[in-house]
Design a protein around this motif. Sequence first.
Motif, PDB file in Angstrom:
ATOM      1  N   GLN A  64       1.013  -1.265  -0.009  1.00 51.73           N
ATOM      2  CA  GLN A  64       0.070   0.082   0.031  1.00 51.73           C
ATOM      3  C   GLN A  64       0.739   1.317   0.014  1.00 51.73           C
ATOM      4  OE1 GLN A  64      -2.493  -2.079   3.449  1.00 51.73           O
ATOM      5  NE2 GLN A  64      -3.569  -0.217   2.658  1.00 51.73           N
ATOM      6  N   VAL A  65       1.812   1.226   0.724  1.00 50.55           N
ATOM      7  CA  VAL A  65       2.613   2.589   0.913  1.00 50.55           C
ATOM      8  C   VAL A  65       3.340   2.899  -0.148  1.00 50.55           C
ATOM      9  CG1 VAL A  65       4.268   3.805   2.486  1.00 50.55           C
ATOM     10  CG2 VAL A  65       2.491   2.263   3.555  1.00 50.55           C
ATOM     11  N   LEU A  66       4.448   1.917  -0.634  1.00 54.01           N
ATOM     12  CA  LEU A  66       5.164   2.286  -1.727  1.00 54.01           C
ATOM     13  C   LEU A  66       4.331   2.578  -2.998  1.00 54.01           C
ATOM     14  CD1 LEU A  66       8.057  -0.200  -1.027  1.00 54.01           C
ATOM     15  CD2 LEU A  66       7.952   2.451  -0.539  1.00 54.01           C
ATOM     16  N   PRO A  67       3.535   1.764  -3.422  1.00 49.70           N
ATOM     17  CA  PRO A  67       2.643   2.120  -4.660  1.00 49.70           C
ATOM     18  C   PRO A  67       2.061   3.541  -4.612  1.00 49.70           C
ATOM     19  CG  PRO A  67       2.075  -0.171  -3.928  1.00 49.70           C
ATOM     20  CD  PRO A  67       2.957   0.322  -2.644  1.00 49.70           C
ATOM     21  N   TYR A  68       1.746   4.016  -3.413  1.00 50.21           N
ATOM     22  CA  TYR A  68       1.177   5.381  -2.985  1.00 50.21           C
ATOM     23  C   TYR A  68       2.194   6.235  -3.365  1.00 50.21           C
ATOM     24  CZ  TYR A  68      -0.635   9.469  -0.767  1.00 50.21           C
ATOM     25  OH  TYR A  68      -1.071  10.761  -0.388  1.00 50.21           O
ATOM     26  N   ALA A  69       3.387   5.996  -2.635  1.00 51.10           N
ATOM     27  CA  ALA A  69       4.426   7.061  -2.566  1.00 51.10           C
ATOM     28  C   ALA A  69       5.345   7.338  -3.433  1.00 51.10           C
ATOM     29  CB  ALA A  69       5.279   6.942  -0.988  1.00 51.10           C
ATOM     30  N   VAL A  70       5.770   6.312  -4.132  1.00 45.79           N
ATOM     31  CA  VAL A  70       6.932   6.179  -5.104  1.00 45.79           C
ATOM     32  C   VAL A  70       6.567   7.023  -6.203  1.00 45.79           C
ATOM     33  CG1 VAL A  70       8.201   4.763  -6.871  1.00 45.79           C
ATOM     34  CG2 VAL A  70       8.029   4.012  -4.361  1.00 45.79           C
ATOM     35  N   PRO A  71       5.189   6.849  -6.773  1.00 46.05           N
ATOM     36  CA  PRO A  71       5.019   7.860  -8.112  1.00 46.05           C
ATOM     37  C   PRO A  71       4.834   9.332  -7.546  1.00 46.05           C
ATOM     38  CG  PRO A  71       3.536   6.006  -7.979  1.00 46.05           C
ATOM     39  CD  PRO A  71       4.360   5.963  -6.773  1.00 46.05           C
ATOM     40  N   ARG A  72       4.508   9.764  -6.074  1.00 52.12           N
ATOM     41  CA  ARG A  72       4.442  10.891  -5.841  1.00 52.12           C
ATOM     42  C   ARG A  72       5.712  11.669  -5.629  1.00 52.12           C
ATOM     43  NH1 ARG A  72      -0.271  12.925  -3.846  1.00 52.12           N
ATOM     44  NH2 ARG A  72       1.053  14.041  -2.092  1.00 52.12           N
TER      45      ARG A  72
END
Length: 251
Positions: free
Chosen positions: A205-213
């Motif tokens: 959950q966290v990386l798929p959200y944060a990496v693109p941002r």
Amino acid sequence: MFPISLASALTLLAGLSTIVAGPTPRQNGLQVINNCEVSGQVALTFDDGPFDYEGDVAAALGDQKATFFLNGNNYECIYDRVDQVRALHAAQHTLGSHTWSHADLTKLDEAGINSELQKVEDAFIKILGLKPLYFRPPYGSYNDLVLQVLAQRGYKKLFLWSEDTGDANGESAGYSQNVLDGVVGDFPKPHLVLEHSPIQSTSGQVLPYAVPRLESAGYRLVSVDTCLGGNGEWPYEYIGEPGTPDGSWTC
């Protein structure tokens, strides 16, 4: 004001630059690192593996790089995850030591500290042919004896962090996402972020959200040796060719 020579002035300025720009050398050159140094870079670091989700973390990172501080026998025995460890290394992620059993080294004597370090070093050498020179202490806990032993064993850096996503403390994925949103909003200041690969929500959950941002904000995601710029170095000592698993590769 007393006049000084040009040479003296340059020496003074060089000393000030060292104090301001870099971490303080400790214990025969071993350095304690609290943050990255290169503008526009973030080092995402993952403790406590190897476990089930190292591949998921790497997939969420895409072609970006990270750092994994590995235990020998914490969530699972490192010798049962040889292919995982080798895959992370082949993908050019940086791998460092996090002790053998995730022990609080400040509660051990010198022999105990050496044992915790030696066993995970032996595993690195068998699996990769390399001895790690970068280290993160479990719980961020260290003292002068820990620094002394690390220096004696040839370690170059002890890494702490600038932000903790709280994943290992039971915080929600939303909490971790908010921590990384704070990093996004701080562009281009460098950051050194603590995460934990055995926590499934981190990769799911966290990386798929944060990496693109982070990427959209302009950040480059790099390993810790890269984010230190000229203060970084190759994070290993070459020992020899990797070994072949046999009956001795057990925890």
